[in-house]
Write a protein that holds these residues in place. Structure first.
Motif, PDB file in Angstrom:
ATOM      1  N   SER A 143      56.308   1.236  28.660  1.00 57.88           N
ATOM      2  CA  SER A 143      57.336   0.206  28.780  1.00 57.88           C
ATOM      3  C   SER A 143      57.285  -0.487  30.134  1.00 57.88           C
ATOM      4  O   SER A 143      57.401   0.170  31.177  1.00 57.88           O
ATOM      5  CB  SER A 143      58.717   0.835  28.569  1.00 57.88           C
ATOM      6  N   LEU A 144      57.117  -1.788  30.101  1.00 59.48           N
ATOM      7  CA  LEU A 144      57.131  -2.570  31.333  1.00 59.48           C
ATOM      8  C   LEU A 144      58.521  -2.548  31.955  1.00 59.48           C
ATOM      9  O   LEU A 144      58.655  -2.455  33.183  1.00 59.48           O
ATOM     10  CB  LEU A 144      56.696  -4.009  31.052  1.00 59.48           C
ATOM     11  N   ASP A 145      59.556  -2.623  31.115  1.00 60.23           N
ATOM     12  CA  ASP A 145      60.928  -2.600  31.629  1.00 60.23           C
ATOM     13  C   ASP A 145      61.207  -1.297  32.362  1.00 60.23           C
ATOM     14  O   ASP A 145      61.846  -1.293  33.420  1.00 60.23           O
ATOM     15  CB  ASP A 145      61.931  -2.782  30.480  1.00 60.23           C
ATOM     16  N   SER A 178      45.615  -4.124  27.938  1.00 62.52           N
ATOM     17  CA  SER A 178      46.732  -4.918  27.416  1.00 62.52           C
ATOM     18  C   SER A 178      47.915  -4.885  28.376  1.00 62.52           C
ATOM     19  O   SER A 178      48.558  -5.917  28.640  1.00 62.52           O
ATOM     20  CB  SER A 178      47.154  -4.383  26.042  1.00 62.52           C
ATOM     21  N   PHE A 179      48.184  -3.708  28.938  1.00 60.50           N
ATOM     22  CA  PHE A 179      49.305  -3.569  29.861  1.00 60.50           C
ATOM     23  C   PHE A 179      49.048  -4.345  31.154  1.00 60.50           C
ATOM     24  O   PHE A 179      49.958  -5.000  31.679  1.00 60.50           O
ATOM     25  CB  PHE A 179      49.540  -2.094  30.173  1.00 60.50           C
ATOM     26  N   GLU A 185      47.389  -6.976  31.502  1.00 57.81           N
ATOM     27  CA  GLU A 185      47.575  -8.399  31.197  1.00 57.81           C
ATOM     28  C   GLU A 185      49.050  -8.775  31.288  1.00 57.81           C
ATOM     29  O   GLU A 185      49.409  -9.855  31.765  1.00 57.81           O
ATOM     30  CB  GLU A 185      47.043  -8.698  29.793  1.00 57.81           C
ATOM     31  N   ASN A 186      49.920  -7.859  30.864  1.00 62.15           N
ATOM     32  CA  ASN A 186      51.361  -8.133  30.836  1.00 62.15           C
ATOM     33  C   ASN A 186      52.014  -8.089  32.210  1.00 62.15           C
ATOM     34  O   ASN A 186      53.091  -8.666  32.395  1.00 62.15           O
ATOM     35  CB  ASN A 186      52.067  -7.128  29.914  1.00 62.15           C
ATOM     36  N   ILE A 187      51.405  -7.394  33.170  1.00 59.34           N
ATOM     37  CA  ILE A 187      52.044  -7.261  34.486  1.00 59.34           C
ATOM     38  C   ILE A 187      51.504  -8.250  35.513  1.00 59.34           C
ATOM     39  O   ILE A 187      51.898  -8.215  36.680  1.00 59.34           O
ATOM     40  CB  ILE A 187      51.891  -5.826  35.051  1.00 59.34           C
ATOM     41  N   THR A 188      50.631  -9.143  35.076  1.00 58.36           N
ATOM     42  CA  THR A 188      49.996 -10.087  36.005  1.00 58.36           C
ATOM     43  C   THR A 188      51.004 -10.816  36.887  1.00 58.36           C
ATOM     44  O   THR A 188      50.795 -10.993  38.094  1.00 58.36           O
ATOM     45  CB  THR A 188      49.150 -11.114  35.236  1.00 58.36           C
ATOM     46  N   TYR A 245      53.739  -9.853  38.051  1.00 60.98           N
ATOM     47  CA  TYR A 245      54.501  -8.982  38.939  1.00 60.98           C
ATOM     48  C   TYR A 245      53.633  -8.333  40.019  1.00 60.98           C
ATOM     49  O   TYR A 245      54.068  -7.414  40.702  1.00 60.98           O
ATOM     50  CB  TYR A 245      55.178  -7.870  38.132  1.00 60.98           C
TER      51      TYR A 245
END
Length: 324
Positions: free
Chosen positions: A3-5, A35-36, A38-41, A43
């Motif tokens: 979870s990113l949150d 994949s993860f 890619e989502n945190i780029t 931040y």
């Protein structure tokens, strides 16, 4: 699922789980990791990345503990990636730096992650740069990367951090080693540690030798001339001055745009290194390539083919129509 949150909220269990995924070599874990990442780029990229290297016994862990308290005193969150030598049996880290940073490890704003170097060159784990991104997304302002201090450590750590600190011992021959151009060119700050008690005179001589050597070396960053400092991490001497010098480095290199330029060069390096690793992974997993490798090796050992010709045939097979 990770979870990113939860990561962004400061959940340490989530952070540990994600870093374990990052370090994993399992194909399914790599897919989740990519994949993860890619989502945190959005931040990442806001921390100060500090590389600390030097031979075993120079006091890197003691220095990190002492310097770490300066960081949290200034109100920052600190993460430490302590890249340890790996066990030949289990592949795990064997030195356990976390156990040597006892007062720092209990601080709520500090996260210490021992990480096995594995087969990576330079004492820096292959996934260290990805771990840095995850820690940045978790909100850590300052990240220390401590290497095992062997082989290509200085070169590797300088390719993933903003500032490189080279630690030497007073009068132990390290000053002469440090004068070697290849090592000194990568150091932004040279720290002569354990400059206390009966070693103070030797430390002063080492400082003079290194200052002289640096006069003949082109600085790595525009607007910054490498500094030489004496410290005693054990007794806490020179630590606040070292932290202030690190902050001065950031201020000066940001003013000349050298800080951003260095980050941009690192991004190019990361793309190149990761692409190379992906190609090598595929090379090792493809049974056709493996068999050809064996067949060519037999020809080389049988003196019917040179190793250069064999290497070219293997490369041409991999490249196909785009052969060498």
């Amino acid at each position: 699922m990770v979870s990113l949150d939860a990561l962004r909220s400061g959940d340490r269990k989530t952070l540990a789980k994600i870093l374990t995924l990052v370090e994993s070599t399992r194909p399914e874990d790599r897919q989740v990791t990519e994949s993860f990442l890619e989502n945190i780029t959005g931040y990442t990229g806001q921390s100060l990345r500090i590389g600390i290297t030097g031979i075993p016994g120079v006091g890197k862990s003691t220095m990190i503990e002492a310097l770490g308290h300066q960081v949290i005193k200034a109100g920052s969150k600190l993460a430490v990636l302590a890249v340890d030598p790996s066990s030949a049996l289990s592949g795990g880290a064997i030195l356990g730096d976390k156990t040597r940073m006892q007062t720092l490890s209990i601080e709520p704003s500090v996260y210490i992650r021992p990480s096995p170097a594995g087969k990576s060159l330079g004492g820096v784990a292959r996934r260290t740069q990805e771990s840095i991104l995850v820690l940045e997304a978790a909100g850590y302002d300052v990240i220390f990367v401590e290497t095992v201090g062997v082989g290509q450590a200085e070169a590797m750590v300088s390719r993933m951090t903003d500032i490189s600190i080279l630690m030497l011992l007073p009068g132990g021959g390290d000053d002469l080693q440090g004068i070697k151009r290849g090592v000194m060119e990568l150091a932004d700050i040279v720290v002569i540690n354990k400059a206390d008690r009966d070693l103070q005179a030797r430390a002063k001589l080492s400082e003079a030798d290194i200052r002289h050597a640096l006069e003949f070396i082109q600085p790595r960053h525009q607007g910054w001339k490498p500094r030489v400092m004496k410290t005693s991490a054990l007794e806490g001497e020179g630590i606040s001055q070292l932290w202030n010098t690190i902050l001065e480095f950031r201020k000066q290199t940001e003013k000349t745009n050298a800080f951003v330029a260095n980050r941009q060069r690192q991004l190019l390096d990361w793309i190149h290194l990761e692409a190379r690793e992906m190609i090598l992974d595929q090379f090792e997993k493809d049974p056709t390539i493996s068999q050809l490798h064996v067949d060519l090796a037999k020809k080389v050992t049988g003196s019917s083919m040179s190793y250069i010709t064999a290497a070219r045939e293997l490369a041409n097979h991999i490249l196909g129509d785009k052969g060498l």
